[in-house]
Design an enzyme around this catalytic site. Sequence first.
Site, PDB file in Angstrom:
ATOM      1  N   GLU A  90     -31.553   6.686  15.932  1.00 30.06           N
ATOM      2  CA  GLU A  90     -30.985   5.930  15.604  1.00 30.06           C
ATOM      3  C   GLU A  90     -30.645   6.371  13.903  1.00 30.06           C
ATOM      4  OE1 GLU A  90     -32.736   1.739  16.042  1.00 30.06           O
ATOM      5  OE2 GLU A  90     -34.244   2.883  18.065  1.00 30.06           O
ATOM      6  N   CYS A 103     -29.217   4.047   7.104  1.00 29.68           N
ATOM      7  CA  CYS A 103     -30.150   4.774   6.861  1.00 29.68           C
ATOM      8  C   CYS A 103     -30.429   5.674   8.121  1.00 29.68           C
ATOM      9  CB  CYS A 103     -31.469   3.100   7.589  1.00 29.68           C
ATOM     10  SG  CYS A 103     -32.799   3.325   7.398  1.00 29.68           S
ATOM     11  N   CYS A 110     -42.307   9.080  15.625  1.00 30.47           N
ATOM     12  CA  CYS A 110     -42.895   8.645  14.270  1.00 30.47           C
ATOM     13  C   CYS A 110     -44.873   8.885  15.142  1.00 30.47           C
ATOM     14  CB  CYS A 110     -42.740   8.148  14.112  1.00 30.47           C
ATOM     15  SG  CYS A 110     -43.385   8.395  12.351  1.00 30.47           S
ATOM     16  N   CYS A 117     -44.191  -0.579  13.053  1.00 29.93           N
ATOM     17  CA  CYS A 117     -43.408  -0.191  13.257  1.00 29.93           C
ATOM     18  C   CYS A 117     -42.786   0.219  15.265  1.00 29.93           C
ATOM     19  CB  CYS A 117     -43.668   1.128  12.593  1.00 29.93           C
ATOM     20  SG  CYS A 117     -41.755   1.963  12.878  1.00 29.93           S
TER      21      CYS A 117
END
Length: 343
Positions: A90, A103, A110, A117
């Site tokens: 994204e 961004c 991750c 998150c």
Amino acid sequence: MKNIYDLTLDELKLWMKENKESEFRSKQVIEWLYKDIKNFDDMKNLPKALKEKLNSNFTMELPKVEHEYTSRLDGTKKLLLALQDGNLIECVIMKYNHGNSICVSTQVGCRMGCKFCASTIDGRVRDLTAGEILLQVIVGQKVLGERISNIVLMGSGEPFDNYDNVIKFLKIVNADYGLNIGQRHITLSTCGIVPKIIDFADEDMQITLAISLHSTTDDRRKEIMPIANKYSIKEILDACKYYIDKTGRRVSFEYSLVKEVNDSLEDAKSLGKLLKGILCHVNLIPINEIKENSYKKTDSEEVKIFAKILKEYGVETTVRREMGSDINAACGQLRRSYMETQK
């Protein structure tokens, strides 16, 4: 096949030399990459034999825009991009008075495990290459139809967990042969990998370093950020002071406010005492609520009080403007929800 956007100008010069082509051709190829062309055959000033070599060795394929969402609230755009291997990432494009910002993600998923998150819930799949990070900006400009002048590396992934590719991306995107985006217009966010903060200081770049702090005590930080089990707040602050001394740049501390977790008056005073006297700025972030945990957003009035207390300690503070809340604009939300619908 390797994507040509992964190459620096020097790497392309070396490839030309190894393939018995004139070095000046590398600059011609690089210049074409930032024009609206779709393949090597469109590079009109290149000889046919060179185009054939390029076609045999490289692709210049852009990520496919799987979905594009535009916020009705503020015009923020979120792109779900499909990479060559089918993985999804994204990026978010935000329009400000001072210019367009993007961004970008640095990894597919991750592995840092921060509790608030969404991008870390399923772990890290793989690192992105320098070209895959760069292509998010290029695709973003094509979708927007305007130049992007500011970059934040705050999307999915931990940039310092993909250090070499991120540094290479920063050099390419800043180069005059690339997108020529100034280093002072780029912000890199890390959860606090201390050795890499020091390495980054030694790179001698003028990029803004942002640290995801989110707590003033090691014990509480460990509850929401597993990286705190490895590096203490003191170690992080010492590394930040080294960065400030080396670069002369102030450090930005990100502090995500979670209702009844880290948003009390005592938390604000503790943060003020911790950062007082450091060349820094605090960015208060009301969290994006996600269904995978029970964390709630701090009330807006309490956020204002928190910011006021920090300023009383002489700590420059801003509250991040919430953007794209109606399109799942927080890290990892869109990728995760899309993947769930495909199961």
